[in-house]
Design a protein around this motif. Structure first.
Motif, PDB file in Angstrom:
ATOM      1  N   ALA A   1       0.830  -1.209   0.000  1.00 13.99           N
ATOM      2  CA  ALA A   1       0.000   0.000   0.000  1.00 13.99           C
ATOM      3  C   ALA A   1       0.858   1.250   0.000  1.00 13.99           C
ATOM      4  CB  ALA A   1      -0.928  -0.006   1.216  1.00 13.99           C
ATOM      5  N   TYR A   2       1.984   1.188   0.694  1.00 10.34           N
ATOM      6  CA  TYR A   2       2.908   2.330   0.733  1.00 10.34           C
ATOM      7  C   TYR A   2       3.433   2.632  -0.671  1.00 10.34           C
ATOM      8  CZ  TYR A   2       7.196   4.980   1.600  1.00 10.34           C
ATOM      9  OH  TYR A   2       8.195   5.913   1.565  1.00 10.34           O
ATOM     10  N   PHE A   3       3.900   1.609  -1.356  1.00  7.60           N
ATOM     11  CA  PHE A   3       4.453   1.822  -2.697  1.00  7.60           C
ATOM     12  C   PHE A   3       3.361   2.208  -3.691  1.00  7.60           C
ATOM     13  CE2 PHE A   3       7.798  -0.839  -0.787  1.00  7.60           C
ATOM     14  CZ  PHE A   3       8.874  -0.003  -1.013  1.00  7.60           C
ATOM     15  N   GLN A   4       2.140   1.731  -3.457  1.00  9.80           N
ATOM     16  CA  GLN A   4       1.025   2.156  -4.307  1.00  9.80           C
ATOM     17  C   GLN A   4       0.785   3.655  -4.149  1.00  9.80           C
ATOM     18  OE1 GLN A   4      -2.680   0.141  -3.510  1.00  9.80           O
ATOM     19  NE2 GLN A   4      -3.887   1.612  -4.694  1.00  9.80           N
ATOM     20  N   ARG A   5       0.883   4.133  -2.917  1.00  7.12           N
ATOM     21  CA  ARG A   5       0.688   5.556  -2.645  1.00  7.12           C
ATOM     22  C   ARG A   5       1.791   6.393  -3.293  1.00  7.12           C
ATOM     23  NH1 ARG A   5      -0.283   4.715   2.170  1.00  7.12           N
ATOM     24  NH2 ARG A   5       1.662   5.317   3.185  1.00  7.12           N
ATOM     25  N   VAL A   6       3.037   5.917  -3.200  1.00  4.99           N
ATOM     26  CA  VAL A   6       4.151   6.636  -3.826  1.00  4.99           C
ATOM     27  C   VAL A   6       3.958   6.683  -5.334  1.00  4.99           C
ATOM     28  CG1 VAL A   6       6.627   6.571  -4.304  1.00  4.99           C
ATOM     29  CG2 VAL A   6       5.797   6.107  -1.986  1.00  4.99           C
ATOM     30  N   ASP A   7       3.550   5.560  -5.912  1.00  9.15           N
ATOM     31  CA  ASP A   7       3.314   5.490  -7.358  1.00  9.15           C
ATOM     32  C   ASP A   7       2.206   6.448  -7.767  1.00  9.15           C
ATOM     33  OD1 ASP A   7       3.759   4.508  -9.929  1.00  9.15           O
ATOM     34  OD2 ASP A   7       2.223   2.955  -9.722  1.00  9.15           O
TER      35      ASP A   7
ATOM     36  N   ASN B   1      -2.445  10.976  -2.261  1.00  8.11           N
ATOM     37  CA  ASN B   1      -1.983  10.558  -0.945  1.00  8.11           C
ATOM     38  C   ASN B   1      -2.863   9.458  -0.360  1.00  8.11           C
ATOM     39  OD1 ASN B   1       0.380  12.167   0.408  1.00  8.11           O
ATOM     40  ND2 ASN B   1      -0.693  13.645  -0.887  1.00  8.11           N
ATOM     41  N   ARG B   2      -4.041   9.278  -0.911  1.00 10.32           N
ATOM     42  CA  ARG B   2      -4.907   8.173  -0.507  1.00 10.32           C
ATOM     43  C   ARG B   2      -4.692   6.951  -1.395  1.00 10.32           C
ATOM     44  NH1 ARG B   2      -9.499   9.460   2.484  1.00 10.32           N
ATOM     45  NH2 ARG B   2      -9.801   7.193   2.402  1.00 10.32           N
TER      46      ARG B   2
ATOM     47  N   THR C   1       0.378  11.430 -10.346  1.00 10.77           N
ATOM     48  CA  THR C   1      -0.442  12.635 -10.243  1.00 10.77           C
ATOM     49  C   THR C   1       0.364  13.902 -10.511  1.00 10.77           C
ATOM     50  OG1 THR C   1      -1.907  11.539  -8.662  1.00 10.77           O
ATOM     51  CG2 THR C   1      -1.924  13.956  -8.676  1.00 10.77           C
ATOM     52  N   MET C   2       1.595  13.942 -10.024  1.00  9.29           N
ATOM     53  CA  MET C   2       2.421  15.136 -10.201  1.00  9.29           C
ATOM     54  C   MET C   2       2.739  15.409 -11.663  1.00  9.29           C
ATOM     55  SD  MET C   2       2.648  16.377  -7.210  1.00  9.29           S
ATOM     56  CE  MET C   2       3.913  17.622  -7.385  1.00  9.29           C
ATOM     57  N   VAL C   3       2.856  14.360 -12.463  1.00  9.18           N
ATOM     58  CA  VAL C   3       3.204  14.567 -13.880  1.00  9.18           C
ATOM     59  C   VAL C   3       1.964  14.576 -14.782  1.00  9.18           C
ATOM     60  CG1 VAL C   3       5.508  13.603 -13.603  1.00  9.18           C
ATOM     61  CG2 VAL C   3       3.630  12.103 -14.279  1.00  9.18           C
ATOM     62  N   HIS C   4       0.784  14.504 -14.177  1.00 11.54           N
ATOM     63  CA  HIS C   4      -0.441  14.554 -14.978  1.00 11.54           C
ATOM     64  C   HIS C   4      -1.347  15.686 -14.487  1.00 11.54           C
ATOM     65  CE1 HIS C   4       1.021  10.522 -15.944  1.00 11.54           C
ATOM     66  NE2 HIS C   4       0.317  10.625 -17.058  1.00 11.54           N
TER      67      HIS C   4
END
Length: 288
Positions: free
Chosen positions: A121-127, A168-169, A132-135
Motif C-alpha cells: 500500500a505504501y508503494f502504491q501511494r508513492v506510485d 496521498n490516498r 499525479t504530479m506529472v499529470h
C-alpha cells in the motif's frame, strides 16, 4: 480560562510519527469555537529516558496529553507521571483496539509505527503521487487510461489540490482544465478505466478566488479572467460538457478539499460495487 479565546496546550506523545494523533486532535478541536490550541509534538518516544525529557517540557506547559504508546513500560510511566501531576491524559486508540481484539480473537501487536511500514500500500501511494504530479493541468493525457480518477473543471475549481489529496490516498489522479476556447481532447470522453469527475462552483465564489489569485501573483485583478459574465459562460459550457457525456459533477463551493475527495472516493466505490454486482449476476446466470 479567561479572555475571548481559550488557550490550551495540547501535547501529542507518540512512539511513531504522530500523524494519527494530529488528525485526532484536529478533528476534536474542530468541534469547539474560540479555542487557541498550542500543539506540542513529541514523536518517536520509545524509551523512558526520552519520555522523562518530554515530561519535563509538559510540566512547564501543562495541558491535555493525547498519546499512542505501545511499550508497556513507557506507557505506564507516562500515565503515572501525568496522574501525579494532575494532568488529563487520553489514549484515543484504546477503545478501537480493544474492540478489534475482542472481535478478531487476537492480541494487538506491540510493534510501534507498524502502520508506516513500507508495504504494498505504501508503494502504491508513492506510485500514485508520482503519477499525479506529472499529470497535472492536462499534461500526459496519452496515458490517462492508467489513472484511477480524472478530474475536469474550469480554472480554480480545486483540481490540483484535490488530485494531490487523492494521490496521498493511493489514487492515481490526472486533471484537466475546461476552457471553452480550447476544448479537451476527445479521448477524455472515451476513457474506460478511470472515473472522470467534473468539478464546478458558484460564479461569485470563483470570481473571488481568481481575483485573490491574481493579487497574489501581483497582477491586475480586473481582467476577463475575473469577469462575472465570462465565468458564468465558462461554467455553463463545462456543465453542458459534463451532461452530454454523463460525467458525475461535484459542486465544490462549500466543500473543503477533504470533503470533495471523500465525495469522489464514494463515487469510485459505488462504481466498483456496481461492476462487482454486474459480474456476480453474470456468473449466476451462466448455466455452465
Amino acid at each position: 480560562m479567561s479572555g475571548d479565546r481559550a488557550k490550551l496546550h495540547l501535547h501529542l506523545v507518540s512512539d511513531s510519527t504522530g500523524e494519527t494523533l494530529e488528525s485526532i486532535a484536529k478533528a476534536g478541536l474542530a468541534r469547539f469555537e474560540g479555542v487557541e490550541a498550542i500543539k506540542h509534538f513529541w514523536p518517536m518516544v520509545r524509551s523512558e529516558g526520552h519520555l522523562d525529557r518530554v515530561i519535563e517540557e509538559i510540566t512547564r506547559k501543562p495541558g491535555l496529553i493525547i498519546y499512542t504508546l505501545v511499550d508497556g513500560g513507557v506507557r505506564e510511566r507516562l500515565e503515572q507521571r501525568c496522574t501525579s501531576l494532575g494532568l488529563p491524559i487520553v489514549s484515543p486508540l484504546d477503545p478501537t483496539i480493544g474492540a478489534l481484539s475482542e472481535l478478531l480473537g487476537q492480541v494487538a501487536t506491540r510493534r510501534p509505527g507498524r502502520q508506516h511500514v513500507m508495504d504494498a500500500a505504501y508503494f502504491q501511494r508513492v506510485d500514485a503521487i508520482n503519477y499525479t504530479m506529472v499529470h497535472d493541468d492536462g499534461a500526459g493525457h496519452d496515458d490517462w487510461e492508467e489513472a484511477d480518477i480524472v478530474l475536469a473543471g474550469v480554472s480554480r475549481t480545486s483540481k490540483t489540490p484535490t488530485s494531490i489529496y487523492l494521490a496521498n490516498r493511493g489514487y492515481k489522479t490526472a486533471n484537466i482544465p475546461i476552457v471553452p476556447q480550447s476544448p479537451p481532447p476527445g479521448l477524455l470522453f472515451g476513457l474506460k478505466s478511470p472515473l472522470v469527475v467534473g468539478l464546478t462552483t458558484a460564479p461569485d465564489r470563483l470570481v473571488a478566488i481568481r481575483r485573490n489569485r491574481l493579487l497574489t501573483l501581483g497582477q491586475a485583478p480586473d481582467t476577463d479572467y475575473v469577469d462575472l459574465g465570462g465565468i458564468e459562460s465558462e461554467l455553463a459550457y463545462a456543465r453542458r460538457l459534463f451532461a452530454d457525456h454523463d460525467i458525475p459533477v461535484i459542486d465544490v463551493t462549500r466543500r473543503s478539499i477533504e470533503e470533495t475527495a471523500a465525495a469522489i472516493i464514494n463515487l469510485v466505490q459505488a462504481r466498483a460495487d456496481r461492476a462487482s454486482d454486474t459480474k456476480a449476476a453474470a456468473i449466476g446466470s451462466d448455466p455452465n
